[in-house]
Design an enzyme around this catalytic site. Sequence first.
Site, PDB file in Angstrom:
ATOM      1  N   PRO A 272       0.857  -1.196   0.000  1.00  0.00           N
ATOM      2  CA  PRO A 272       0.000   0.000   0.000  1.00  0.00           C
ATOM      3  C   PRO A 272       0.891   1.244   0.000  1.00  0.00           C
ATOM      4  CG  PRO A 272       0.113  -0.925   2.205  1.00  0.00           C
ATOM      5  CD  PRO A 272       0.911  -1.838   1.331  1.00  0.00           C
ATOM      6  N   ASP A 449       6.160   2.604   1.514  1.00  0.00           N
ATOM      7  CA  ASP A 449       5.198   1.606   1.975  1.00  0.00           C
ATOM      8  C   ASP A 449       4.539   2.136   3.250  1.00  0.00           C
ATOM      9  OD1 ASP A 449       3.865  -0.610   3.020  1.00  0.00           O
ATOM     10  OD2 ASP A 449       5.393  -2.035   2.365  1.00  0.00           O
ATOM     11  N   HIS A 450       3.234   2.376   3.176  1.00  0.00           N
ATOM     12  CA  HIS A 450       2.545   2.991   4.310  1.00  0.00           C
ATOM     13  C   HIS A 450       2.424   2.035   5.494  1.00  0.00           C
ATOM     14  CE1 HIS A 450       0.650   6.531   5.750  1.00  0.00           C
ATOM     15  NE2 HIS A 450       0.211   6.957   4.576  1.00  0.00           N
ATOM     16  N   ARG A 451       2.773   0.767   5.308  1.00  0.00           N
ATOM     17  CA  ARG A 451       2.723  -0.178   6.423  1.00  0.00           C
ATOM     18  C   ARG A 451       3.882   0.024   7.391  1.00  0.00           C
ATOM     19  NH1 ARG A 451       2.697  -5.765   3.228  1.00  0.00           N
ATOM     20  NH2 ARG A 451       4.392  -4.605   2.209  1.00  0.00           N
ATOM     21  N   CYS A 453       5.660   3.045   7.890  1.00  0.00           N
ATOM     22  CA  CYS A 453       5.749   4.373   8.488  1.00  0.00           C
ATOM     23  C   CYS A 453       4.588   5.234   8.002  1.00  0.00           C
ATOM     24  CB  CYS A 453       7.080   5.053   8.155  1.00  0.00           C
ATOM     25  SG  CYS A 453       7.273   5.478   6.416  1.00  0.00           S
TER      26      CYS A 453
END
Length: 479
Positions: A272, A449-451, A453
């Site tokens: 994501p 990758d928003h997972r 940070c």
Amino acid sequence: MSEPKVFLLPDLGEGLTEAELVNWLVSVGDEIRVDQPIAEVETAKSVVEVPSPYAGTVTQLHGEPGQTLDVGKPLISVLPVGATAPAPVVETVETKPAETGAADTYREEEKAGSGNVLIGYGTPGGSGAARRTRAPRAVVSASSTDDKPVVAPDAQKAADDLLLLRTRVPGKLGAVISPLVRRMAREHGVDLGDIHGSGDSGLIMRKDVEAVIHPAVEVSAGSTTERPVVEPVETQWAVDSRTGLGISSRTPVKGVRKVVSANMSRSRSEIPEATVWVDVDATALVELRAGLKKSDPHNTPGLLAFIARFVTAGLKRFPDLNTRIETAADGSQEIVGFAGINLGFAAQTDRGLMVPSIRNADKLSARELDVEIRRLTAVVRDGKATPEELGSGTFTLNNYGVFGVDGSAAIINHPEVAILGVGRIIDKPWAVEGELAVRKVTELTLTFDHRVCDGGTAAGFLRFVADAIERPTSILADI
């Protein structure tokens, strides 16, 4: 009497499952030593030389250039040094009249000798290793003194060998290499024996078969007579049912493009991602490098090396972007951090986009980074990068400014979690201390990758690199 040892294609790194055979470096009958390169295979974006674990005489090559081989399948057979070759196996083949001529022609070619080596066959006069003429299992009859049936080769393999015989050009052993060319000729009823190949040593290329399938014609003024033209024209195989347009080409997705496609698809489906960007005044960095170049023209780092130094310093302050996500069998996930930075950078080559990585880049100065960037760029363009050099990165730097573009929402190089893009540096109007001026401006784009940070971490890292570019002297003094 000893049996040849069969060397299976090994996993050349990163859990690869297949490789494309690019070129054989040995022939049947050759005497080889341990660790001697025997073949070049393309895998993980590089061309790798595969060494032999055995010494002895080559008795069989299990593949041909252009063929994709599975890891764990036979690559080469070697009769050990001092071993006695097995006695030749006599196999009676019931051939159809139409096939006998082709088979006889092939045997005559084999006796005559050739530098080109096919699957299971080789240049005579070498080691004297046994050669077998293969045929489908259904047409092989037993022929031995003890009435025990001779074990026939695998039916599919035998069928492939017969296909080679049928498509072989008489007097030109090995003139058809590509399976695609043979299939195209078979599907369109083209006799390969009537074609003079345009490749090296008469090698028949795809374009040669296409020229026969779709001969170009030219109509002269005031005449209805058609005659061949010398100039090549675009050929079309068929009409696409959806668009109604002619199909001009079909290119198999393999090698480098296959690896890139799989990696990018996985990145898009699993990560994501989010993107942040900022315009940066790079005037001070450009002037700093220009000044260094005047004093030392031959040992001045490139702009990308300076930016790479700023990136490694930024990753130390924001280590979340220098990680990887691992998923366990039960579905649980962990964010894995690293005690160091392997900085990958995108390099365009004739074989596609490569991403070699500078190992332990955080320990190198701008000058040392510049040396590694130049070295690895040359290596990947020569197709000699190792899987470790191509698959060990923890963060990627992409300078797409060399293509004359300002920005791009790049795709993360899986399994990394972030990629920083740098656009072209161009003159733009810029406000400096309340006054409008012309400055050297570039755009930085960070996809993350928003997972691992949130936006605050990503923005903090991006702002650090931007500030370093705008005030390089003060930043370099601190890192």
